[in-house]
Design an enzyme around this catalytic site. Structure first.
Site, short mmCIF file in Angstrom:
data_model
loop_
_atom_site.label_atom_id
_atom_site.label_comp_id
_atom_site.label_asym_id
_atom_site.label_seq_id
_atom_site.Cartn_x
_atom_site.Cartn_y
_atom_site.Cartn_z
N ARG A 177 0.82 -1.22 0.00
CA ARG A 177 0.00 0.00 0.00
C ARG A 177 0.86 1.27 0.00
O ARG A 177 0.50 2.28 0.61
CB ARG A 177 -0.99 0.03 1.17
CG ARG A 177 -1.95 -1.12 1.19
CD ARG A 177 -2.86 -1.19 -0.05
NE ARG A 177 -3.54 -2.46 -0.06
CZ ARG A 177 -3.10 -3.55 -0.72
NH1 ARG A 177 -2.01 -3.50 -1.46
NH2 ARG A 177 -3.76 -4.67 -0.67
N SER A 227 -10.72 -1.77 3.10
CA SER A 227 -10.06 -2.10 4.38
C SER A 227 -9.65 -0.83 5.10
O SER A 227 -9.00 0.05 4.52
CB SER A 227 -8.81 -2.94 4.12
OG SER A 227 -9.18 -4.16 3.54
N GLU A 297 -5.12 2.43 6.80
CA GLU A 297 -4.83 2.40 5.36
C GLU A 297 -5.55 3.55 4.65
O GLU A 297 -5.03 4.15 3.71
CB GLU A 297 -5.30 1.06 4.77
CG GLU A 297 -5.12 0.97 3.27
CD GLU A 297 -5.47 -0.40 2.71
OE1 GLU A 297 -5.21 -1.41 3.38
OE2 GLU A 297 -6.00 -0.45 1.59
C1 LIG Z 1 -15.62 -1.82 -1.61
C2 LIG Z 1 -14.15 -1.48 -1.69
C3 LIG Z 1 -13.22 -2.47 -1.90
C4 LIG Z 1 -11.86 -2.17 -1.97
N1 LIG Z 1 -10.97 -3.18 -2.18
C5 LIG Z 1 -9.66 -2.90 -2.27
C6 LIG Z 1 -8.71 -3.95 -2.51
O1 LIG Z 1 -9.05 -5.11 -2.66
N2 LIG Z 1 -7.40 -3.61 -2.57
C7 LIG Z 1 -6.96 -2.32 -2.42
O2 LIG Z 1 -5.75 -2.08 -2.49
N3 LIG Z 1 -7.84 -1.32 -2.19
C8 LIG Z 1 -9.17 -1.57 -2.11
N4 LIG Z 1 -10.06 -0.55 -1.89
C9 LIG Z 1 -9.56 0.83 -1.67
C10 LIG Z 1 -9.45 1.71 -2.95
O3 LIG Z 1 -10.36 1.31 -3.95
C11 LIG Z 1 -8.03 1.73 -3.50
O4 LIG Z 1 -7.09 2.20 -2.54
C12 LIG Z 1 -7.93 2.60 -4.77
O5 LIG Z 1 -6.67 2.40 -5.36
C13 LIG Z 1 -8.11 4.10 -4.47
O6 LIG Z 1 -8.30 4.76 -5.73
P1 LIG Z 1 -9.13 6.11 -5.84
O7 LIG Z 1 -9.06 6.58 -7.24
O8 LIG Z 1 -10.48 5.94 -5.26
O9 LIG Z 1 -8.25 7.06 -4.91
P2 LIG Z 1 -8.76 8.17 -3.88
O10 LIG Z 1 -9.46 7.50 -2.73
O11 LIG Z 1 -9.49 9.23 -4.61
O12 LIG Z 1 -7.37 8.74 -3.37
C14 LIG Z 1 -6.50 7.91 -2.60
C15 LIG Z 1 -5.13 8.61 -2.55
O13 LIG Z 1 -4.55 8.56 -3.87
C16 LIG Z 1 -4.18 9.88 -4.28
N5 LIG Z 1 -4.37 9.95 -5.73
C17 LIG Z 1 -5.48 9.60 -6.44
N6 LIG Z 1 -5.28 9.77 -7.76
C18 LIG Z 1 -4.01 10.27 -7.88
C19 LIG Z 1 -3.21 10.67 -8.99
N7 LIG Z 1 -3.66 10.61 -10.25
N8 LIG Z 1 -1.96 11.14 -8.74
C20 LIG Z 1 -1.50 11.22 -7.46
N9 LIG Z 1 -2.20 10.87 -6.38
C21 LIG Z 1 -3.44 10.39 -6.59
C22 LIG Z 1 -5.14 10.80 -3.52
O14 LIG Z 1 -4.61 12.12 -3.43
C23 LIG Z 1 -5.22 10.09 -2.18
O15 LIG Z 1 -4.14 10.42 -1.35
C24 LIG Z 1 -11.43 -0.82 -1.81
C25 LIG Z 1 -12.37 0.19 -1.61
C26 LIG Z 1 -13.73 -0.12 -1.56
C27 LIG Z 1 -14.73 0.98 -1.36
#
Ligand SMILES: Cc1cc2nc3c(=O)[nH]c(=O)nc-3n(C[C@H](O)[C@H](O)[C@H](O)COP(=O)(O)OP(=O)(O)OC[C@H]3O[C@@H](n4cnc5c(N)ncnc54)[C@H](O)[C@@H]3O)c2cc1C
Length: 305
Positions: A177, A227, A297
């Site tokens: 992560r 998580s 996380e």
């Molecule tokens: C139901 C559910 C299941 C999930 N299962 C998993 C799983 O199995 N494994 C897992 O790892 N995660 C899981 N997640 C968590 C999440 O989906 C991941 O961490 C995902 O990668 C976050 O992406 P996001 O675009 O939503 O980021 P955001 O939540 O919008 O942002 C997260 C971080 O990334 C940064 N960020 C976003 N885009 C950029 C960019 N282009 N450049 C620089 N920084 C950026 C943001 O500033 C922030 O700090 C789950 C979430 C949910 C709701």
């Protein structure tokens, strides 16, 4: 921050309809929680995105890059600054033989689907992760033994000097992560992913197995952010929390999921304060029982007491 001044600068390149003032962050997080952002801007392409970041940096305005908000808890007081949202607006996906090029806003689920359609294997693990490619690289998202580290070859990013750079896998310092993007204050613009040619039917079966696993094991019917806690060496937070008898424990509208104890769900009217209090409660209980300090996380944005 002078909101009007920033809006004026943004308007020079961004259509007014994509610059929102006082937008509720509850509309943009999977928790469906969060107060208002001073400015919420939705650039429509990479050039506009770079422009937005430059405006913020040159005017010393606080800014935050938002993907799908699927790993994010935003304060009830919202965010005093500019939210720059990269989602469907910047989401081109191109397949070239066994390589995929994806812009930062492309949904990880969409990219994984595209890989399957093209009989490319290696991205099945991502078929249920609801974030963007940019967010997934930032987080080194992973599941079921797969992670972004294994498939990303190149990351195109904007550095602190507003230069576009290509960062190769071995420079990304991918870890559990974690990626170098988190410390470097870079913005992911696009990614190249390398997969292997596989049997479409086999890929389909793996995807279906993982989909069912997720559906049966995770509270997908209620707002959550995946998580809550990272896995400490040798432990599973979900099991520790469950064994501590905390499943279903509720503070306000925030509840430790009955289905998976490492998920906090919003049962309807949860506030960020409820979630934070629940996180602290879990950390204390787990520490007292096992002597293990659980690390969060989920990313936090805004002011928390
Ligand atoms: C139901 C559910 C299941 C999930 N299962 C998993 C799983 O199995 N494994 C897992 O790892 N995660 C899981 N997640 C968590 C999440 O989906 C991941 O961490 C995902 O990668 C976050 O992406 P996001 O675009 O939503 O980021 P955001 O939540 O919008 O942002 C997260 C971080 O990334 C940064 N960020 C976003 N885009 C950029 C960019 N282009 N450049 C620089 N920084 C950026 C943001 O500033 C922030 O700090 C789950 C979430 C949910 C709701």
């Amino acid at each position: 921050m002078n909101i009007e001044k920033i809006v004026e600068h943004l308007k020079c390149r961004i259509d007014e309809k994509y610059i929102l003032k006082g937008e509720s962050m509850a509309n943009h997080t999977t928790y469906k929680i969060g107060g208002n952002a001073d400015i919420f801007v939705i650039p429509q392409n990479k050039e506009e995105l770079i422009y937005c970041i430059k405006v913020c940096r040159e005017n010393r305005a606080e800014y935050f890059i938002l993907g799908r908000g699927s790993n994010l808890l935003v304060s009830d007081d919202g965010f005093r600054g500019v939210i720059i949202n990269i989602e469907d607006n910047i989401s081109k996906i191109e397949v070239n033989d066994d390589e995929i090029y994806a812009e930062a806003g492309a949904g990880l689920i969409n990219v994984s689907y595209k890989a399957y359609i093209n009989s490319l294997s290696g991205m099945e693990f991502a078929c249920g992760i609801p974030g963007t490619v940019g967010g997934a690289v930032y987080m080194n998202a992973g599941a079921y033994g797969g992670e972004m580290k294994q498939i990303v070859t190149e990351v195109e990013a904007l550095d602190q000097n507003n230069e576009v750079k290509v960062i190769y896998n071995d420079e990304m310092r991918f870890d559990y992560r974690y990626s170098a993007i988190q410390d470097a204050n870079y913005v992911v613009l696009s990614v190249k992913i390398k997969l292997t040619k596989g049997e479409k039917e086999e890929i389909k079966n793996i995807r279906e197995r993982l989909r069912l696993h997720r559906q049966n094991g995770q509270p997908l019917d209620l707002p959550n952010a995946g998580s809550v806690f990272k896995r400490p060496e040798g432990h599973y937070p979900g099991k520790m929390i469950e064994d501590a008898g905390l499943k279903g424990y509720t503070i306000g509208g925030a509840q430790i999921s009955e289905k998976h104890a490492n998920f906090i769900v919003n049962t309807g009217d949860a506030t960020a304060k409820n979630v934070i209090e629940l996180i602290k409660y879990i950390q204390d209980e787990v520490y007292n029982l096992y002597g293990v300090q659980l690390k969060v996380e989920v990313k936090m944005l805004g002011e928390f007491e």
